[in-house]
Structures are given as structure tokens and as C-alpha cells.
Write a protein that holds these residues in place. Structure first.
Motif, PDB file in Angstrom:
ATOM      1  N   UNK A 534       6.238  17.224  -0.310  1.00  0.00           N
ATOM      2  CA  UNK A 534       4.721  17.777  -0.565  1.00  0.00           C
ATOM      3  C   UNK A 534       4.024  17.189  -1.771  1.00  0.00           C
ATOM      4  N   UNK A 535       2.767  16.648  -1.304  1.00  0.00           N
ATOM      5  CA  UNK A 535       1.999  15.791  -2.397  1.00  0.00           C
ATOM      6  C   UNK A 535       2.394  14.716  -2.559  1.00  0.00           C
ATOM      7  N   UNK A 536       3.339  13.908  -2.105  1.00  0.00           N
ATOM      8  CA  UNK A 536       4.048  12.645  -2.322  1.00  0.00           C
ATOM      9  C   UNK A 536       4.913  11.951  -1.239  1.00  0.00           C
ATOM     10  N   UNK A 537       3.886  11.596  -0.266  1.00  0.00           N
ATOM     11  CA  UNK A 537       4.524  10.863   0.897  1.00  0.00           C
ATOM     12  C   UNK A 537       5.172   9.557   0.300  1.00  0.00           C
ATOM     13  N   UNK A 538       4.279   8.674  -0.700  1.00  0.00           N
ATOM     14  CA  UNK A 538       4.867   7.432  -1.008  1.00  0.00           C
ATOM     15  C   UNK A 538       5.998   7.299  -2.082  1.00  0.00           C
ATOM     16  N   UNK A 581       4.780  -1.921  -2.970  1.00  0.00           N
ATOM     17  CA  UNK A 581       5.187  -1.249  -4.052  1.00  0.00           C
ATOM     18  C   UNK A 581       6.520  -1.659  -4.631  1.00  0.00           C
ATOM     19  N   UNK A 582       7.160  -2.116  -3.759  1.00  0.00           N
ATOM     20  CA  UNK A 582       8.512  -2.459  -4.236  1.00  0.00           C
ATOM     21  C   UNK A 582       8.988  -4.180  -3.683  1.00  0.00           C
ATOM     22  N   UNK A 626      -4.868   1.446   0.743  1.00  0.00           N
ATOM     23  CA  UNK A 626      -5.858   0.819   0.745  1.00  0.00           C
ATOM     24  C   UNK A 626      -6.226   0.681  -0.951  1.00  0.00           C
ATOM     25  N   UNK A 627      -5.708   1.630  -1.615  1.00  0.00           N
ATOM     26  CA  UNK A 627      -5.853   1.707  -3.155  1.00  0.00           C
ATOM     27  C   UNK A 627      -4.699   1.578  -4.011  1.00  0.00           C
ATOM     28  N   UNK A 628      -3.702   0.950  -3.086  1.00  0.00           N
ATOM     29  CA  UNK A 628      -2.495   0.642  -3.762  1.00  0.00           C
ATOM     30  C   UNK A 628      -2.395  -0.390  -4.875  1.00  0.00           C
ATOM     31  N   UNK A 629      -1.408   0.215  -5.889  1.00  0.00           N
ATOM     32  CA  UNK A 629      -1.511  -0.725  -6.952  1.00  0.00           C
ATOM     33  C   UNK A 629      -0.978  -2.160  -6.829  1.00  0.00           C
ATOM     34  N   UNK A 630       0.062  -2.231  -5.594  1.00  0.00           N
ATOM     35  CA  UNK A 630       0.741  -3.392  -4.997  1.00  0.00           C
ATOM     36  C   UNK A 630      -0.499  -4.512  -4.614  1.00  0.00           C
ATOM     37  N   UNK A 631      -1.730  -4.228  -4.504  1.00  0.00           N
ATOM     38  CA  UNK A 631      -2.633  -5.097  -3.862  1.00  0.00           C
ATOM     39  C   UNK A 631      -3.057  -6.106  -5.332  1.00  0.00           C
ATOM     40  N   UNK A 632      -2.774  -5.605  -6.347  1.00  0.00           N
ATOM     41  CA  UNK A 632      -3.327  -6.571  -7.218  1.00  0.00           C
ATOM     42  C   UNK A 632      -2.151  -6.989  -8.316  1.00  0.00           C
ATOM     43  N   UNK A 633      -0.813  -6.981  -7.438  1.00  0.00           N
ATOM     44  CA  UNK A 633       0.159  -7.386  -8.340  1.00  0.00           C
ATOM     45  C   UNK A 633       0.431  -8.842  -8.435  1.00  0.00           C
ATOM     46  N   UNK A 635       1.212 -12.797  -8.002  1.00  0.00           N
ATOM     47  CA  UNK A 635       1.215 -13.737  -7.028  1.00  0.00           C
ATOM     48  C   UNK A 635       2.662 -13.827  -6.467  1.00  0.00           C
ATOM     49  N   UNK A 636       3.475 -13.946  -7.483  1.00  0.00           N
ATOM     50  CA  UNK A 636       4.738 -14.314  -7.393  1.00  0.00           C
ATOM     51  C   UNK A 636       5.633 -13.271  -6.434  1.00  0.00           C
ATOM     52  N   UNK A 637       5.061 -12.156  -6.334  1.00  0.00           N
ATOM     53  CA  UNK A 637       5.554 -10.991  -5.826  1.00  0.00           C
ATOM     54  C   UNK A 637       4.787 -10.723  -4.260  1.00  0.00           C
ATOM     55  N   UNK A 638       4.220 -11.585  -3.824  1.00  0.00           N
ATOM     56  CA  UNK A 638       3.376 -11.467  -2.658  1.00  0.00           C
ATOM     57  C   UNK A 638       4.671 -11.475  -1.620  1.00  0.00           C
ATOM     58  N   UNK A 639       4.790 -10.656  -0.616  1.00  0.00           N
ATOM     59  CA  UNK A 639       5.688 -10.638   0.715  1.00  0.00           C
ATOM     60  C   UNK A 639       4.973 -10.681   1.972  1.00  0.00           C
ATOM     61  N   UNK A 640       5.609 -11.383   2.671  1.00  0.00           N
ATOM     62  CA  UNK A 640       5.028 -11.479   3.996  1.00  0.00           C
ATOM     63  C   UNK A 640       4.881 -10.221   4.801  1.00  0.00           C
TER      64      UNK A 640
END
Length: 715
Positions: A534-538, A581-582, A626-633, A635-640
Motif C-alpha cells: 500500500x503506497x509503495x510499489x517500488x 534503483x539497484x 520517469x522521476x526516478x533518482x536512478x536516472x541521474x545516478x 555513469x559507472x552504474x548505467x546498466x543495459x
């Protein structure tokens, strides 16, 4: 010479090995016949209507779509029928649904928008000449008339084809009579919009006005000359369709049914049986309260029978509400931390069972389906059994480990059972508990054998299935991991049934250790586990995937330095979420038809879990990709990340993928987008379904640095 098929081609051609399997059973009240649907082979998409005569033990075809349609049996489907099939995830052809009279003497069904009637004893079928296209035909309980929807109105015709007339509507515009609106069909499991009275003299008819609902436009970019299709889509926080109900007589009389629609706008269930007056179940928009009410046929007023409230939400369940023959209300409810069966005011089950559905009620007992509850002494992972609650207490009807369901009438029970020991359901007919017949399955035999290990992962006891490559030996070393979840509400994947793991086994045979984990939010264990999201899918669903992965690494050969994840729909959301996110845990993802912005998904589903977006904007932002903090993580953590989406999807519209792709591009995050022209939320097209498997494996192997070969022929 028989064509040798690869598994991906066979899996697609057989519609995941569902073709040829019997389904949609009805037992006649005299216990003499079982009616069902089945195609003639494991690759035949066209279902026929069959009857098993329990006196002779013989099966016969009651209606053959190829013979009835002629000219090769090609079908033309109306937009309304296509929408109904999309909502029910029906990918086959021919007779995909039917309805019978009370005696199960006649069955009505639509083929290519035409109305047909089958005499089930005689084994004959004929067409009734009526206006077309016909949608959802249903015989009256006495079998003398057929009601059906056409052109947005409800019509009735005599069984001999005479006296066809309109009884409700049409009104034109965006108003329909007798059809379920999008929300009811997609989220409430209510696929119909009218109900016959037990005496066959009148009907309850739903009127749906979609004019308040915003219009969305589904374009086909591959055919720019084609106009976009308009759909009424009630996204979270926006207006729903206006749904009302009326008692309509065959003589033209009409009485509006009244309830507090401002408080309870959702018409979730309607029941009209001989056990009492019509019964409706209506819900509040936030789904934290609901009302069971009896309808007064003369005034249209609704008398409360029972009200329920929950601080998080109230679920809807198959088969309820129901009434016993003496008029007691049958329902499923959450009580004292358990999901229980209640008849009248008495709870018939306790914490040892987690009740899933009511299957039948008669004068002596209630037949229901349940899995092990939180209070079970020794629960078996992934099992669902059939039980009977009666004077002797609660008795389990299904005996062998597996997943079971049933229908019952006239002292006869049709028990459909899936297990890890065989492919597809074994369907047995029982009379007074003893086997008297078995209904054959014509489903194809897979070219591989699935060998899942079912377990519980970690201290959270997350149900999980682990699938290793065929022939894997302990000394072969650790394997790249592929997490393959759905992970969301109403999506239990870990079941004790072999067919559920065929795709997982093929993926494992490409060199992966495949893990399917049902974390919190998925059904089958306890209300607390389901409502933890409830209130927290992610946060909750992703955290449980990580927990399961790390817990299983202690017992299975998992290379935690090469972990991929894939999924479709909610599973697609979860897969994209995982690499954003992970990225410390997940190294590649395939995200199919993902919900990326929950403000774009429908009201009934989204608001149930996340609340109203105007009241909970922070919750929607926290669960959005689309507002995920992972978008601005870093560069070393970019995953395919590969994102796949059908351009014709009217459930999770392609705007979800386009918005995520735009956000990723703006953040400088590389990714791949695979658009599927003409594909909806399902992928029934054989070549598309086959190649999707092959492309996903190639992407994942490339992303994890694995050898690019495929095990076996690639078709």
C-alpha cells in the motif's frame, strides 16, 4: 514429414501450450452432461463447443465453428468483441465463450458477430438471423429467448428466431446498454453488463455513459494513413464512466435501481438467482468501503445486506457474492489476519486456509478454492486446492499436490488439476466424489521438460522457483542469474504446475539460473503480505526480489556478478526499476510493456494501491520511473536496458515507454527500445512471440558477456 520445431516457435504456436486443453466447463443440473470448449489440436486456435454425455461416456462436438461459418471459417470481429477479448486476455479463435440456460439444454454463442444456438442434447447448432454484430449472447433461464448486445443496445429474440426487438437502448454517442465498461472488465473481473431474472421475464441492465471519460488516441505509426483509434481511458485521478442499473421488463417497463452512487460509484458485482432478490456489490472509489445490497424490483431501492471497510483496500473475489439456496449471503473477507469464507454471519474457515474463490453453493455445502494460510502447519509452496465446507466441516476435495479448480452441479464435480508431474490440466469428472470420466486434452507435448525446484527464500519465506539448465551438474560452476518475476498484485507465478515453467526452463537452458520469486504484493498467502505494498510499489516489490536473490545464493550456483531481470507489464515496471534503483545488484534488464508513470494507468487499479494522485502526489512521484533518482545516478552504474512495447496496447499505452525513453535520453542513459507494430498488451502473433524470446536472450547474453549461441534449434 513432421516439422521439427524449436521451443520458441512451439511455445508461440501453441499459445503457451493452452491450445487443445479443455476449459470453460458447465455441468447440467441433472448431472447428465458436461459442456466445455476445446480446440482439436495443440496448434488449432479455433475452439469448438463439446458435450460429454455421462450416461454413455462419449464426447461429441455440439458446435463446430468451421462448419458453421463455412468458407474456411474466417472470422471478422467487431471493435466491441476485440475489446472484450483483450480485457479477458483471450487469444484464441472460434467459440471463445458461451452461455447456457438453467437446464443446460441450449447454449448461445457469437461467431464472427453472428448469433448461434446449439441444442446440447441433439448436438445440432443453427444461426439466428438477427442484427449484427452480436456481442455476449445469453439464453434466458427457461431457454425460450436469447438476449444479446448489438450497436450499444440490448436486444432479445425468441429461440426460434422470431420477434427480435430492442429492450434497452441504443442511445448512440458514448452510451451503451448491456456491456461492461473498461474498468469493470479490466480490473473488476466483471465482463458482462446484463443479467436475466430467474423467471425469464425481465433483466437487470447496466447503462454505461463514457462521455465523462477522457479520450485517448491509439495510433498505428506503421500505417500513417489510418486514423487513430479513440478509447475512453479513465487514468488515475480522472473521471470514470457513469454506470447505472435498471430492471427492464420484456414488456418495455423500466425501473431504475437506486443506491448511494456518490459514495459507491463502482458497480462491482450483480447476482440474480432463485435464492432471493437481486444482489449488488458496490464499492467506494478508494475501495476502502463497499456495500452488499438487495434490490427491490418494484421500487428499485436497494436494501443494505452487509457493509465492509478496510484501512487499505477491499479486494474483489471470483464467485462472490453468492447466496445459499436458503438465502444466506456467501462472501470472502479479511478477518483476524486471515482471508476467510463467511456464510451468513459464520466464518467457516480459519487461519490455516487463504480462501481464493467460491466455486459453487448448494443446499448442503459451499465449494471453494484456497491455498495454505499464514496459520497452516506445513504449507506447500504454490498449491491451490478445492475444498467443500458443509455439515462435516471443511473437507479437501482435490487430493494430489498441484493447482486445482472445479465446477459442480447435480452431484457432479469437474475437477481440473495441474501439477509438476504433467503438462496441462488433468480433468476428472466425479460423481459423489468418485471418478466416472476424464476429459481428454489435445494440448501439444513440449520439446523440453521443465524441472523447477520450488522453495521459500530467506527469512521472509518468499515463494520462489529455481530452474537450472538441463543436465547441470554441481561441479559446473556458478551461473549467470535471470530473475523472471511479475511481482505485483493478482500475479502469482510460483505455482505447483509444470506448464508454468516451460519458458523458464528454455531460458535456463540458454545458460542461466532462472529465479521466479513472488514477493509481498503477490497473492496466495495472507492479507498482510498482499497489502504490504500500500503506497509503495517500488520499495517493497523490488526489495523482495533482492532479498530472494541473496537468500537463494547460499543454496544455488548463482553468479551475483552477472544478474539480469526481465518482466512484462508490472514485471516490466519491476525490471526497469531494478536497473535504475539497484544497479549494484542488477546488471541488465528487459522491460516489456512497463507502467512507468502511474498517473497514466487506470483508476480502479492504481488508486487502490497508491491513492488519488491529487491527494498523494508524493506517492506517485516516488513510485514513478520517469522521476526516478536512478536516472541521474553515476555513469559507472548505467546498466543495459531493453524496453519492449506494443504500439496498439490500450491497457498500458505506449506513452509509458516513450516517456521513460525521453527521460533516459535527457539523463544521458543509453537504452534500447523495441516497438511492436500492431501488437496489444498480449502478443498472440506467432512470429512476434517467437522472436521476442530470441531477441531477449541475445540482448541479455550480450549485456552479461555470455556466449551468444542458443541451445537447440532456433527455428
Amino acid at each position: 514429414m513432421t516439422e521439427e520445431l524449436s521451443f520458441p516457435r512451439q511455445y508461440a504456436r501453441t499459445q503457451r501450450f493452452t491450445l487443445g486443453a479443455p476449459r470453460a466447463f458447465t455441468v447440467s443440473p441433472d448431472g447428465g452432461r458436461v459442456v466445455f470448449l476445446r480446440s482439436r489440436s495443440g496448434t488449432d486456435r479455433s475452439s469448438a463447443l463439446w458435450v460429454l454425455d455421462l450416461t454413455t461416456g462419449r464426447e461429441r462436438v455440439a458446435a463446430d465453428p468451421a462448419a458453421l461459418l463455412g468458407d474456411g471459417g474466417e472470422e471478422t470481429l467487431s471493435p466491441q468483441e476485440r475489446a472484450r477479448r483483450e480485457r479477458s486476455r483471450e487469444g484464441s479463435a472460434g467459440i471463445v465463450g458461451y452461455a447456457v440456460d438453467d437446464a443446460a439444454e441450449v447454449a448461445a454463442f457469437a461467431l464472427s458477430g453472428r448469433l448461434f444456438l446449439a441444442e446440447l442434447r441433439a448436438g445440432t447448432a443453427r444461426e439466428l438471423e438477427v442484427p449484427q454484430p452480436v456481442v455476449d449472447p445469453r439464453p434466458s433461464p427457461d431457454g425460450r429467448r436469447i438476449a444479446y448486445v448489438c450497436g450499444g443496445g440490448l436486444r432479445v429474440v425468441e429461440a426460434d428466431g422470431s420477434d427480435d426487438r430492442a429492450v434497452a437502448g441504443p442511445e448512440g454517442g458514448q452510451v451503451t446498454h448491456g456491456l461492461a465498461e473498461f474498468i469493470a472488465a479490466e480490473e473488476m473481473d466483471r465482463g458482462r453488463g446484463y443479467w436475466w431474472s430467474p423467471d425469464s421475464t425481465r433483466l437487470l441492465v447496466a447503462r454505461v455513459d463514457e462521455s465523462p471519460v477522457q479520450r485517448w488516441w491509439i495510433a498505428d505509426p506503421a500505417n500513417p494513413a489510418q486514423r487513430p483509434a479513440g478509447v475512453a481511458y479513465p487514468a488515475a485521478g480522472t473521471a470514470n464512466a457513469e454506470v447505472t442499473l435498471a430492471v427492464v421488463g420484456l414488456d418495455g417497463t423500466r425501473t431504475a435501481v437506486e443506491w448511494d452512487r456518490e459514495r459507491y460509484p463502482y458497480l462491482a458485482r450483480v447476482l440474480w438467482s432463485a435464492a432471493g432478490p437481486p444482489l449488488v456489490l458496490v464499492q467506494a472509489r478508494d475501495q476502502r468501503s463497499q456495500l452488499f445490497g438487495y434490490v427491490n424490483l418494484e421500487s428499485g431501492s436497494t436494501r443494505p445486506a452487509h457493509t465492509e471497510e478496510d484501512k487499505k483496500w477491499l479486494d474483489l473475489f471470483p464467485g462472490v457474492p453468492a447466496l445459499t439456496p436458503d438465502g444466506r449471503l456467501v462472501r470472502i473477507t479479511d478477518e483476524s489476519g486471515s482471508r476467510v469464507l463467511v456464510v451468513g454471519e459464520e466464518a467457516l474457515t480459519g487461519p490455516e486456509l487463504h480462501v481464493r474463490a467460491v466455486l459453487d453453493t448448494d443446499a448442503d455445502s459451499v465449494l471453494f478454492a484456497a491455498s495454505a494460510g499464514a496459520g497452516a502447519a506445513d504449507p506447500e509452496t504454490g498449491e491451490i486446492h478445492v475444498y467443500r465446507a458443509g455439515p462435516e466441516g471443511v473437507v479437501r476435495v482435490s487430493g494430489t499436490p498441484g493447482v486445482h479448480s472445479a465446477v459442480r452441479s447435480g452431484g457432479v464435480t469437474v475437477l481440473s488439476s495441474a501439477s509438476l508431474d504433467h503438462i496441462g490440466p488433468v480433468v476428472r469428472v466425479l460423481r459423489d466424489g468418485k471418478p466416472v470420466a476424464e476429459i481428454a486434452s489435445y494440448a501439444a507435448t513440449p520439446v523440453l521438460t521443465a524441472r523447477p525446484v520450488l522453495t521459500e527464500a530467506g527469512e521472509r519465506r518468499i515463494p520462489a522457483a529455481v530452474v537450472l539448465p538441463t543436465g547441470y551438474r554441481e561441479g559446473d560452476g556458478p551461473l549467470p542469474v535471470l530473475m523472471d518475476p511479475y511481482g505485483g498484485p493478482h500475479g502469482q507465478l510460483v505455482v505447483r504446475a509444470r506448464r508454468a515453467y516451460l519458458e523458464s526452463q528454455w531460458l535456463a537452458d540458454q545458460g542461466f539460473a532462472v529465479i521466479v520469486a513472488d514477493g509481498r504484493g503477490t497473492p496466495g498467502h495472507s492479507p498482510a503480505r498482499e497489502k504490504a505494498i500500500a503506497g509503495d510499489f517500488a520499495g517493497v516489490t523490488l526489495d523482495d526480489q533482492v532479498h530472494a536473490l541473496h537468500a537463494l545464493a547460499g543454496s544455488y550456483p548463482l553468479d551475483l556478478g552477472r544478474v539480469a531481470i526481465r518482466g512484462w507489464s508490472y514485471g516490466g515496471y519491476l525490471a526497469a526499476l531494478a536497473v535504475l534503483r539497484r544497479p549494484d545488484v542488477f546488471h541488465a534488464a528487459v522491460s516489456g510493456a512497463p507502467v512507468t508513470d502511474w498517473r497514466l494507468y487506470d483508476t480502479h487499479y492504481t488508486e487502490r494501491y497508491l491513492g488519488h494522485p491529487a491527494e498523494q502526489p508524493g506517492v506517485y512521484a516516488a513510485n514513478s520511473l520517469v522521476t526516478d533518482e536512478g536516472l541521474s545516478g553515476p555513469a559507472a552504474q548505467v546498466r543495459p536496458l531493453m524496453i519492449i512495447h506494443g504500439l496498439a496496447d490500450d491497457n498500458v499505452v505506449v506513452a509509458h515507454t516513450l516517456r521513460l525513453s525521453s527521460a533516459l535520453l535527457a539523463a544521458g542513459r543509453p537504452h534500447e527500445v523495441l516497438p511492436l507494430s500492431g501488437v496489444t498488451h498480449m502478443t498472440p502473433q506467432e512470429q512476434v512471440a517467437e522472436n521476442l524470446l530470441l531477441l531477449q536472450v541475445a540482448f541479455l547474453k550480450r549485456s552479461l558477456g555470455m556466449s551468444q549461441g542458443l541451445s537447440g534449434r532456433c527455428g
